[in-house]
Design a protein around this motif. Structure first.
Motif, PDB file in Angstrom:
ATOM      1  N   ALA A 140       0.810  -1.013   0.116  1.00 44.16           N
ATOM      2  CA  ALA A 140       0.126   0.214  -0.080  1.00 44.16           C
ATOM      3  C   ALA A 140       0.751   1.275  -0.007  1.00 44.16           C
ATOM      4  O   ALA A 140       0.430   2.134  -0.358  1.00 44.16           O
ATOM      5  CB  ALA A 140      -0.932   0.045   1.125  1.00 44.16           C
ATOM      6  N   GLN A 141       1.892   1.213   0.627  1.00 44.23           N
ATOM      7  CA  GLN A 141       2.949   2.402   0.639  1.00 44.23           C
ATOM      8  C   GLN A 141       3.259   2.787  -0.646  1.00 44.23           C
ATOM      9  O   GLN A 141       3.431   3.823  -1.004  1.00 44.23           O
ATOM     10  CB  GLN A 141       4.066   2.060   1.619  1.00 44.23           C
ATOM     11  CG  GLN A 141       4.838   3.412   2.111  1.00 44.23           C
ATOM     12  CD  GLN A 141       5.950   4.093   1.002  1.00 44.23           C
ATOM     13  OE1 GLN A 141       6.496   3.029   0.059  1.00 44.23           O
ATOM     14  NE2 GLN A 141       6.071   5.286   0.855  1.00 44.23           N
ATOM     15  N   THR A 142       3.906   1.752  -1.583  1.00 42.84           N
ATOM     16  CA  THR A 142       4.295   2.070  -2.867  1.00 42.84           C
ATOM     17  C   THR A 142       3.159   2.321  -3.729  1.00 42.84           C
ATOM     18  O   THR A 142       3.449   3.270  -4.543  1.00 42.84           O
ATOM     19  CB  THR A 142       5.127   0.659  -3.326  1.00 42.84           C
ATOM     20  OG1 THR A 142       4.175  -0.257  -3.466  1.00 42.84           O
ATOM     21  CG2 THR A 142       6.450   0.503  -2.550  1.00 42.84           C
ATOM     22  N   THR A 143       2.114   1.852  -3.582  1.00 39.84           N
ATOM     23  CA  THR A 143       0.898   2.257  -4.367  1.00 39.84           C
ATOM     24  C   THR A 143       0.465   3.756  -4.054  1.00 39.84           C
ATOM     25  O   THR A 143       0.130   4.488  -5.029  1.00 39.84           O
ATOM     26  CB  THR A 143      -0.155   1.440  -3.901  1.00 39.84           C
ATOM     27  OG1 THR A 143       0.172  -0.040  -4.480  1.00 39.84           O
ATOM     28  CG2 THR A 143      -1.540   1.479  -4.920  1.00 39.84           C
ATOM     29  N   ALA A 144       0.498   4.081  -2.781  1.00 43.37           N
ATOM     30  CA  ALA A 144       0.016   5.484  -2.460  1.00 43.37           C
ATOM     31  C   ALA A 144       1.180   6.476  -3.168  1.00 43.37           C
ATOM     32  O   ALA A 144       0.783   7.507  -3.474  1.00 43.37           O
ATOM     33  CB  ALA A 144       0.174   5.722  -0.717  1.00 43.37           C
ATOM     34  N   ALA A 145       2.375   6.162  -3.040  1.00 46.61           N
ATOM     35  CA  ALA A 145       3.342   7.057  -3.602  1.00 46.61           C
ATOM     36  C   ALA A 145       3.254   6.973  -5.172  1.00 46.61           C
ATOM     37  O   ALA A 145       3.308   8.238  -5.816  1.00 46.61           O
ATOM     38  CB  ALA A 145       4.952   6.580  -3.295  1.00 46.61           C
ATOM     39  N   ALA A 146       2.984   5.909  -5.723  1.00 48.30           N
ATOM     40  CA  ALA A 146       2.584   6.055  -7.259  1.00 48.30           C
ATOM     41  C   ALA A 146       1.332   6.864  -7.558  1.00 48.30           C
ATOM     42  O   ALA A 146       1.379   7.397  -8.437  1.00 48.30           O
ATOM     43  CB  ALA A 146       2.346   4.871  -7.847  1.00 48.30           C
ATOM     44  N   LEU A 147       0.074   6.857  -6.607  1.00 47.65           N
ATOM     45  CA  LEU A 147      -1.055   7.554  -7.013  1.00 47.65           C
ATOM     46  C   LEU A 147      -0.766   9.064  -6.988  1.00 47.65           C
ATOM     47  O   LEU A 147      -1.230   9.715  -7.446  1.00 47.65           O
ATOM     48  CB  LEU A 147      -1.946   7.061  -6.137  1.00 47.65           C
ATOM     49  CG  LEU A 147      -2.577   5.531  -6.289  1.00 47.65           C
ATOM     50  CD1 LEU A 147      -3.764   5.262  -5.148  1.00 47.65           C
ATOM     51  CD2 LEU A 147      -3.094   5.419  -7.718  1.00 47.65           C
ATOM     52  N   CYS A 148       0.099   9.388  -5.897  1.00 45.68           N
ATOM     53  CA  CYS A 148       0.505  10.734  -5.907  1.00 45.68           C
ATOM     54  C   CYS A 148       1.215  11.416  -6.766  1.00 45.68           C
ATOM     55  O   CYS A 148       0.974  12.437  -7.137  1.00 45.68           O
ATOM     56  CB  CYS A 148       1.417  10.885  -4.412  1.00 45.68           C
ATOM     57  SG  CYS A 148       0.570  10.710  -2.907  1.00 45.68           S
ATOM     58  N   ALA A 149       2.159  10.507  -7.344  1.00 46.61           N
ATOM     59  CA  ALA A 149       3.263  10.866  -8.768  1.00 46.61           C
ATOM     60  C   ALA A 149       1.891  10.876  -9.809  1.00 46.61           C
ATOM     61  O   ALA A 149       2.399  11.811 -10.619  1.00 46.61           O
ATOM     62  CB  ALA A 149       4.115   9.833  -8.916  1.00 46.61           C
ATOM     63  N   ALA A 150       1.240  10.149  -9.911  1.00 50.18           N
ATOM     64  CA  ALA A 150       0.101  10.307 -11.042  1.00 50.18           C
ATOM     65  C   ALA A 150      -0.704  11.400 -11.033  1.00 50.18           C
ATOM     66  O   ALA A 150      -0.888  12.187 -12.195  1.00 50.18           O
ATOM     67  CB  ALA A 150      -0.633   8.913 -10.922  1.00 50.18           C
ATOM     68  N   ALA A 151      -1.118  11.683  -9.725  1.00 51.19           N
ATOM     69  CA  ALA A 151      -2.068  13.041  -9.679  1.00 51.19           C
ATOM     70  C   ALA A 151      -1.085  14.312  -9.925  1.00 51.19           C
ATOM     71  O   ALA A 151      -1.562  14.918 -10.728  1.00 51.19           O
ATOM     72  CB  ALA A 151      -2.585  13.144  -8.227  1.00 51.19           C
ATOM     73  N   TRP A 152      -0.078  14.182  -9.432  1.00 48.66           N
ATOM     74  CA  TRP A 152       1.101  15.140  -9.703  1.00 48.66           C
ATOM     75  C   TRP A 152       1.510  15.397 -11.388  1.00 48.66           C
ATOM     76  O   TRP A 152       1.322  16.547 -12.097  1.00 48.66           O
ATOM     77  CB  TRP A 152       2.418  15.037  -9.154  1.00 48.66           C
ATOM     78  CG  TRP A 152       3.264  15.952  -9.400  1.00 48.66           C
ATOM     79  CD1 TRP A 152       3.669  17.121  -8.578  1.00 48.66           C
ATOM     80  CD2 TRP A 152       4.503  16.228 -10.042  1.00 48.66           C
ATOM     81  NE1 TRP A 152       4.793  18.086  -9.053  1.00 48.66           N
ATOM     82  CE2 TRP A 152       5.304  17.177 -10.106  1.00 48.66           C
ATOM     83  CE3 TRP A 152       5.082  15.116 -11.112  1.00 48.66           C
ATOM     84  CZ2 TRP A 152       6.338  17.594 -10.822  1.00 48.66           C
ATOM     85  CZ3 TRP A 152       6.118  15.460 -12.006  1.00 48.66           C
ATOM     86  CH2 TRP A 152       6.613  16.599 -11.878  1.00 48.66           C
ATOM     87  N   LEU A 153       1.488  14.119 -11.831  1.00 50.79           N
ATOM     88  CA  LEU A 153       1.866  14.370 -13.325  1.00 50.79           C
ATOM     89  C   LEU A 153       0.662  14.760 -14.010  1.00 50.79           C
ATOM     90  O   LEU A 153       0.681  15.382 -15.206  1.00 50.79           O
ATOM     91  CB  LEU A 153       2.303  12.989 -13.889  1.00 50.79           C
ATOM     92  CG  LEU A 153       2.734  12.558 -15.338  1.00 50.79           C
ATOM     93  CD1 LEU A 153       4.169  13.469 -15.317  1.00 50.79           C
ATOM     94  CD2 LEU A 153       3.238  11.107 -15.614  1.00 50.79           C
ATOM     95  N   ALA A 154      -0.703  14.319 -13.800  1.00 51.43           N
ATOM     96  CA  ALA A 154      -1.746  14.814 -14.427  1.00 51.43           C
ATOM     97  C   ALA A 154      -1.775  16.292 -14.322  1.00 51.43           C
ATOM     98  O   ALA A 154      -2.646  16.713 -15.447  1.00 51.43           O
ATOM     99  CB  ALA A 154      -3.141  14.095 -13.753  1.00 51.43           C
ATOM    100  N   LEU A 155      -1.333  16.960 -13.544  1.00 49.88           N
ATOM    101  CA  LEU A 155      -1.841  18.378 -13.316  1.00 49.88           C
ATOM    102  C   LEU A 155      -0.551  19.009 -14.204  1.00 49.88           C
ATOM    103  O   LEU A 155      -0.419  20.253 -14.413  1.00 49.88           O
ATOM    104  CB  LEU A 155      -1.453  18.837 -11.781  1.00 49.88           C
ATOM    105  CG  LEU A 155      -2.678  18.266 -10.998  1.00 49.88           C
ATOM    106  CD1 LEU A 155      -1.988  18.876  -9.757  1.00 49.88           C
ATOM    107  CD2 LEU A 155      -3.765  19.119 -11.383  1.00 49.88           C
ATOM    108  N   SER A 156       0.584  18.513 -14.781  1.00 49.44           N
ATOM    109  CA  SER A 156       1.507  19.108 -15.323  1.00 49.44           C
ATOM    110  C   SER A 156       1.118  19.690 -16.599  1.00 49.44           C
ATOM    111  O   SER A 156       1.610  20.906 -17.040  1.00 49.44           O
ATOM    112  CB  SER A 156       2.566  18.066 -15.904  1.00 49.44           C
ATOM    113  OG  SER A 156       3.607  18.386 -16.948  1.00 49.44           O
ATOM    114  N   PRO A 157       0.054  19.540 -17.426  1.00 51.88           N
ATOM    115  CA  PRO A 157      -0.172  20.034 -18.539  1.00 51.88           C
ATOM    116  C   PRO A 157      -1.015  21.626 -18.200  1.00 51.88           C
ATOM    117  O   PRO A 157      -0.975  22.367 -19.137  1.00 51.88           O
ATOM    118  CB  PRO A 157      -1.310  19.532 -19.479  1.00 51.88           C
ATOM    119  CG  PRO A 157      -1.055  18.059 -18.897  1.00 51.88           C
ATOM    120  CD  PRO A 157      -0.543  18.227 -17.392  1.00 51.88           C
TER     121      PRO A 157
END
Length: 217
Positions: free
Chosen positions: A191-208
């Motif tokens: 769950a910890q690595t998944t939580a980090a991945a989801l945070c990174a995905a949300a951060w990446l989605a805001l990039s545009p």
């Protein structure tokens, strides 16, 4: 004798003036882009949330699956094998292809590895591969971050902005230290690595939605 020294210095100055020194990245605006710099600081924080949190997850996984201590140490050290050896390459890639391109692709790469990161005894080879991949990806991220910061700041504000981004390292570590034990104890190591991945995905989605230097878009 004084005239001789003065003539030599003048001659050397003229020769140096004919040498074309390497130029830094061009400034694309007259003012510092503080919002984009803050966005990059959040990205730095997320990478350290993942990095420190994995140590908590791996410690719990070692107890659950009775890993020997050398296995635990080996898995945790693999990250730094590729992380430490890719910074120079990351700077060259960011300079050649643009910091934003490298940043986006490497963030997507490490979050993908984090999503599939297994902790069971039968999948230790895959876990080792994931740690190598995450280390490589994050090793390429930091030179791209600094490349972007150099393009979005003025000389007078660059030191302050870089200091804030570096401080995000410690903020990410602190957040991970507080939250990772609770995440792992309630939901398991993965769950910890998944939580980090989801945070990174949300951060990446805001990039545009973020304003980037013109030559990087």
């Amino acid at each position: 004798q004084y005239r001789v020294y003065t003539a030599r210095i003048a001659c050397a100055s003229r020769r140096v003036g004919t040498v074309e020194l390497p130029r830094g990245p061009p400034m694309t605006g007259g003012a510092t882009n503080y919002w984009t710099c803050a966005y990059l600081a959040v990205g730095v924080m997320i990478t350290y949330f993942e990095r420190n949190g994995f140590a908590v997850a791996m410690t719990v996984a070692s107890d659950l699956h009775s890993y020997p201590q050398y296995v635990k140490g080996n898995v945790m050290s693999l990250f730094f094998v590729t992380y430490a050896s890719t910074h120079l390459a990351g700077g060259a890639l960011a300079r050649r292809y643009g910091g934003l391109l490298v940043l986006r692709r490497m963030t997507a790469c490490w979050l993908a590895f984090s999503l599939v990161c297994p902790f069971s005894t039968e999948t230790l080879p895959l876990l080792r591969l994931c740690r190598l991949g995450i280390g490589l990806s994050q090793g390429l991220i930091f030179p791209s971050v600094h490349t972007l910061l150099s393009q979005m700041t003025t000389p007078s504000t660059r030191g302050h902005v870089v200091s804030v981004c570096i401080s995000a390292i410690y903020l990410g570590s602190a957040v991970s230290t507080v939250t990772s034990p609770a995440i792992v104890s309630n939901y398991g190591p993965a769950a910890q690595t998944t939580a980090a991945a989801l945070c990174a995905a949300a951060w990446l989605a805001l990039s545009p939605l973020v304003s980037w230097p013109d030559e990087e878009v």
